[in-house]
Enzyme design. Structure first.
Site, PDB file in Angstrom:
ATOM      1  CB  CYS A 219      -0.910   0.043   1.223  1.00 46.01           C
ATOM      2  SG  CYS A 219      -1.972  -1.371   1.370  1.00 46.01           S
TER       3      CYS A 219
ATOM      4  CG  HIS B 124      -3.494   3.666   3.312  1.00 41.55           C
ATOM      5  ND1 HIS B 124      -3.633   3.376   1.970  1.00 41.55           N
ATOM      6  CD2 HIS B 124      -3.557   2.466   3.962  1.00 41.55           C
ATOM      7  CE1 HIS B 124      -3.775   2.067   1.823  1.00 41.55           C
ATOM      8  NE2 HIS B 124      -3.736   1.494   3.013  1.00 41.55           N
TER       9      HIS B 124
ATOM     10  CG  ASN C  43      -6.659  -0.689   1.382  1.00 42.48           C
ATOM     11  OD1 ASN C  43      -5.933  -0.175   0.534  1.00 42.48           O
ATOM     12  ND2 ASN C  43      -6.197  -1.207   2.501  1.00 42.48           N
TER      13      ASN C  43
HETATM   14  O1  UT7 Z   1      -3.940  -1.172   3.794  1.00 41.50           O
HETATM   15  C1  UT7 Z   1      -3.300  -2.026   4.639  1.00 41.50           C
HETATM   16  C2  UT7 Z   1      -3.711  -1.987   5.962  1.00 41.50           C
HETATM   17  N1  UT7 Z   1      -4.912  -2.718   6.245  1.00 41.50           N
HETATM   18  C3  UT7 Z   1      -5.664  -2.227   7.189  1.00 41.50           C
HETATM   19  O2  UT7 Z   1      -5.374  -1.153   7.658  1.00 41.50           O
HETATM   20  C4  UT7 Z   1      -6.799  -3.035   7.718  1.00 41.50           C
HETATM   21  C5  UT7 Z   1      -6.822  -2.903   9.217  1.00 41.50           C
HETATM   22  N2  UT7 Z   1      -7.875  -3.654   9.877  1.00 41.50           N
HETATM   23  C6  UT7 Z   1      -9.176  -3.345   9.772  1.00 41.50           C
HETATM   24  O3  UT7 Z   1      -9.549  -2.447   9.048  1.00 41.50           O
HETATM   25  C7  UT7 Z   1     -10.152  -4.100  10.653  1.00 41.50           C
HETATM   26  O4  UT7 Z   1      -9.432  -4.848  11.595  1.00 41.50           O
HETATM   27  C8  UT7 Z   1     -11.104  -5.016   9.865  1.00 41.50           C
HETATM   28  C9  UT7 Z   1     -12.078  -4.187   9.067  1.00 41.50           C
HETATM   29  C10 UT7 Z   1     -10.318  -5.914   8.925  1.00 41.50           C
HETATM   30  C11 UT7 Z   1     -11.896  -5.885  10.809  1.00 41.50           C
HETATM   31  O5  UT7 Z   1     -12.632  -5.059  11.697  1.00 41.50           O
HETATM   32  P1  UT7 Z   1     -12.632  -5.348  13.248  1.00 41.50           P
HETATM   33  O6  UT7 Z   1     -13.478  -4.343  13.873  1.00 41.50           O
HETATM   34  O7  UT7 Z   1     -11.193  -5.442  13.662  1.00 41.50           O
HETATM   35  O8  UT7 Z   1     -13.379  -6.734  13.308  1.00 41.50           O
HETATM   36  P2  UT7 Z   1     -12.920  -8.094  13.967  1.00 41.50           P
HETATM   37  O9  UT7 Z   1     -11.945  -8.801  13.086  1.00 41.50           O
HETATM   38  O10 UT7 Z   1     -12.521  -7.855  15.403  1.00 41.50           O
HETATM   39  O11 UT7 Z   1     -14.267  -8.899  13.979  1.00 41.50           O
HETATM   40  C12 UT7 Z   1     -15.398  -8.475  14.764  1.00 41.50           C
HETATM   41  C13 UT7 Z   1     -16.557  -9.396  14.480  1.00 41.50           C
HETATM   42  C14 UT7 Z   1     -16.217 -10.861  14.602  1.00 41.50           C
HETATM   43  O12 UT7 Z   1     -17.365 -11.536  15.085  1.00 41.50           O
HETATM   44  P3  UT7 Z   1     -17.469 -11.941  16.648  1.00 41.50           P
HETATM   45  O13 UT7 Z   1     -16.288 -12.820  16.910  1.00 41.50           O
HETATM   46  O14 UT7 Z   1     -17.402 -10.628  17.393  1.00 41.50           O
HETATM   47  O15 UT7 Z   1     -18.787 -12.601  16.730  1.00 41.50           O
HETATM   48  C15 UT7 Z   1     -15.980 -11.295  13.164  1.00 41.50           C
HETATM   49  O16 UT7 Z   1     -16.200 -12.655  12.964  1.00 41.50           O
HETATM   50  O17 UT7 Z   1     -17.007  -9.197  13.130  1.00 41.50           O
HETATM   51  C16 UT7 Z   1     -16.992 -10.456  12.427  1.00 41.50           C
HETATM   52  N3  UT7 Z   1     -16.593 -10.185  11.057  1.00 41.50           N
HETATM   53  C17 UT7 Z   1     -17.463  -9.920  10.070  1.00 41.50           C
HETATM   54  N4  UT7 Z   1     -18.802  -9.860  10.035  1.00 41.50           N
HETATM   55  C18 UT7 Z   1     -19.387  -9.543   8.861  1.00 41.50           C
HETATM   56  C19 UT7 Z   1     -15.335 -10.103  10.569  1.00 41.50           C
HETATM   57  N5  UT7 Z   1     -15.373  -9.797   9.261  1.00 41.50           N
HETATM   58  C20 UT7 Z   1     -16.673  -9.667   8.933  1.00 41.50           C
HETATM   59  C21 UT7 Z   1     -17.326  -9.342   7.733  1.00 41.50           C
HETATM   60  N6  UT7 Z   1     -18.679  -9.285   7.750  1.00 41.50           N
HETATM   61  N7  UT7 Z   1     -16.665  -9.078   6.595  1.00 41.50           N
END
Ligand code: UT7
Length: 333
Positions: free
Chosen positions: A115, A260, A290
Site C-alpha cells: 500500500c 491512506h 482500500n
Molecule cells: O492497507 C493495509 C492496511 N490494512 C488495514 O489497515 C486493515 C486494518 N484492519 C481493519 O480495518 C479491521 O481490523 C477489519 C475491518 C479488517 C476488521 O474489523 P474489526 O473491527 O477489527 O473486526 P474483527 O476482526 O474484530 O471482527 C469483529 C466481528 C467478529 O465476530 P465476533 O467474533 O465478534 O462474533 C468477526 O467474525 O465481526 C466479524 N466479522 C465480520 N462480520 C461480517 C469479521 N469480518 C466480517 C465481515 N462481515 N466481513
C-alpha cells in the site's frame, strides 16, 4: 540561491470500472452492508473488468498526468512504479508503462512496498530530483487488488478494490516554497506475517507465516486485521510527528490530511491523535475501499479537483501497508 525542492507537477487517477456494492458481496459471502459500513466506512469498491490488466487501469491516469504537466513522454527521465499487481513479472510494470508510452531510454523500475508503493515512489523521485534538478520523473502507484485476493474470504474481500494514479514530478527552483517539505519511509519486515502475499512456493511456511498443512488459496493477500489496525494507527501517528518536526511545521498548520484509505476508523483515530478535525481530512474510502498503492493518488486527485487542496496548501499524506511498510510525505501544494 534558491533551494531545490521536488514538486508534484500534476496528479491524476483512475479506478476499475466495475462497481461492487456491499450488497453484491453479501450475496456470495457471509457479510452484510451494515457491518461493512460500521466497521470500515466502505460502501462500494471498483474492480477492473475481466480480460483487462493493471496497466489498462493506470494508463489513462498516466496520460492525463503528462498532459496536465505539459510534459511529453520523451521528457521523462525516470519512471518509478509502486505496485504488487503489474501485468507481468518481467518486464516490470514501469517498463510496460514506458513501452505503452512509446519512449525509450528512461530508467524504469518497480518498487514493492504494497500500500505504501506510491509514497515510497514519491520519496525516491524526491531524492533523485534533488540530486539531478533537470530530471522529470513519472511516478505511478496503484493496485488491482481484486486479482490477488480470495473473493470468498470476508476478512479481506470486503475491504479491497482496484485503483491507481500517476504524478509527474520535477524540480521547483523558484524559491516559492512549494513542493515536498519532508518525506520518510519506514518498514518492519519482522511483522510481515500480519499482512502478506505468498509467492506460492512454500516460503511462507519457512518464515512461519503459515503452518505446514494449512491450506489457503495460492497468491492471495492474508491479513490479521485487528493487529494491523493497531500498528497502522500508531506507526502513521509517530511517523507524521517525525516528518512534521523535521520540516518545522506545527500540527495546527496542516491544511489537509490526505491519508491512506483503508478503514474510516483508522483515519478518524489518526486524525484525532494528531489533533486535526475531520473537516480537514480527505476521505473517499466509502467509494473505493482500500486500493493499496492507489489510495493516495486517488484521494489526492479528488482533493485537488474539489479545491480542498489548493495552491499553497500544506498537505500531510500518511500511508500504511503490507510488508509491513509505511511512510509520510508532507508537501506544500
Ligand atoms: O492497507 C493495509 C492496511 N490494512 C488495514 O489497515 C486493515 C486494518 N484492519 C481493519 O480495518 C479491521 O481490523 C477489519 C475491518 C479488517 C476488521 O474489523 P474489526 O473491527 O477489527 O473486526 P474483527 O476482526 O474484530 O471482527 C469483529 C466481528 C467478529 O465476530 P465476533 O467474533 O465478534 O462474533 C468477526 O467474525 O465481526 C466479524 N466479522 C465480520 N462480520 C461480517 C469479521 N469480518 C466480517 C465481515 N462481515 N466481513
Amino acid at each position: 540561491m534558491s533551494k531545490v525542492r521536488s514538486q508534484i507537477l500534476s496528479i491524476a487517477a483512475n479506478s476499475g470500472d466495475v462497481v461492487v456494492t456491499n450488497d453484491d458481496l453479501a450475496k456470495v459471502i457471509d457479510t452484510n452492508d451494515e457491518w461493512i459500513v460500521k466497521r470500515t466506512g466502505i460502501r462500494e469498491r471498483r474492480y477492473i473488468e475481466d480480460g483487462t490488466y493493471w496497466s489498462d487501469m493506470v494508463m489513462p491516469a498516466v496520460e492525463k498526468a503528462l498532459d496536465d504537466a505539459k510534459t511529453k513522454p520523451e521528457e521523462i527521465g525516470l519512471i518509478v512504479t509502486g505496485t504488487l499487481t503489474g501485468d507481468l513479472e518481467m518486464p516490470s510494470a514501469a517498463g510496460l508503462i514506458q513501452a505503452r508510452l512509446g519512449v525509450m531510454g528512461a530508467g524504469a523500475f518497480n518498487l514493492q512496498a504494497a500500500c505504501s508503493g506510491f509514497l515510497y515512489s514519491v520519496t525516491v523521485a524526491d531524492r533523485f530530483i534533488r540530486c539531478e534538478p533537470d530530471l522529470k520523473v513519472l511516478v505511478v502507484g496503484g493496485d488491482a487488488v481484486s486479482r490477488i485476493m480470495d473473493k470468498m474470504d470476508r476478512s479481506t474481500a470486503v475491504l479491497f478494490g482496484d485503483g491507481g494514479g500517476a504524478a509527474v514530478m520535477g524540480a521547483n527552483t523558484s524559491g516559492d516554497g512549494r513542493g515536498i517539505l519532508s518525506s520518510r519511509i519506514y518498514s518492519s519486515g519482522e511483522h510481515g506475517a500480519m499482512l502478506y502475499l505468498s509467492a506460492d512456493n512454500g516460503a511462507d511456511i519457512k518464515y512461519g507465516y503459515r503452518k505446514p498443512g494449512e491450506e489457503m488459496p495460492p497468491r492471495t493477500v492474508q491479513m490479521r486485521g485487528n493487529e494491523v489496525f493497531k500498528i497502522a494507527v500508531h506507526s502513521m501517528e509517530r511517523a507524521s510527528i517525525e516528518v512534521l518536526e523535521e520540516a518545522g511545521i506545527d500540527k495546527d498548520d496542516i491544511d489537509v490530511i490526505v491519508p491512506h484509505q483503508a478503514n474510516i476508523r483508522i483515519i478518524q483515530t489518526l486524525a484525532s491523535r494528531l489533533g486535526v478535525d475531520m473537516e480537514r481530512v480527505y476521505v473517499n474510502v466509502d467509494r473505493f475501499g482500500n486500493t493499496s498503492a492507489g489510495t493516495i493518488p486517488l484521494a489526492l486527485t479528488e482533493a485537488v479537483e474539489q479545491g480542498m487542496v489548493k495552491e499553497g496548501s500544506t498537505v500531510l499524506m500518511p500511508v500504511f501497508g503490507g510488508g509491513l511498510t509505511w511512510g509520510v510525505t508532507l508537501m506544500k501544494w
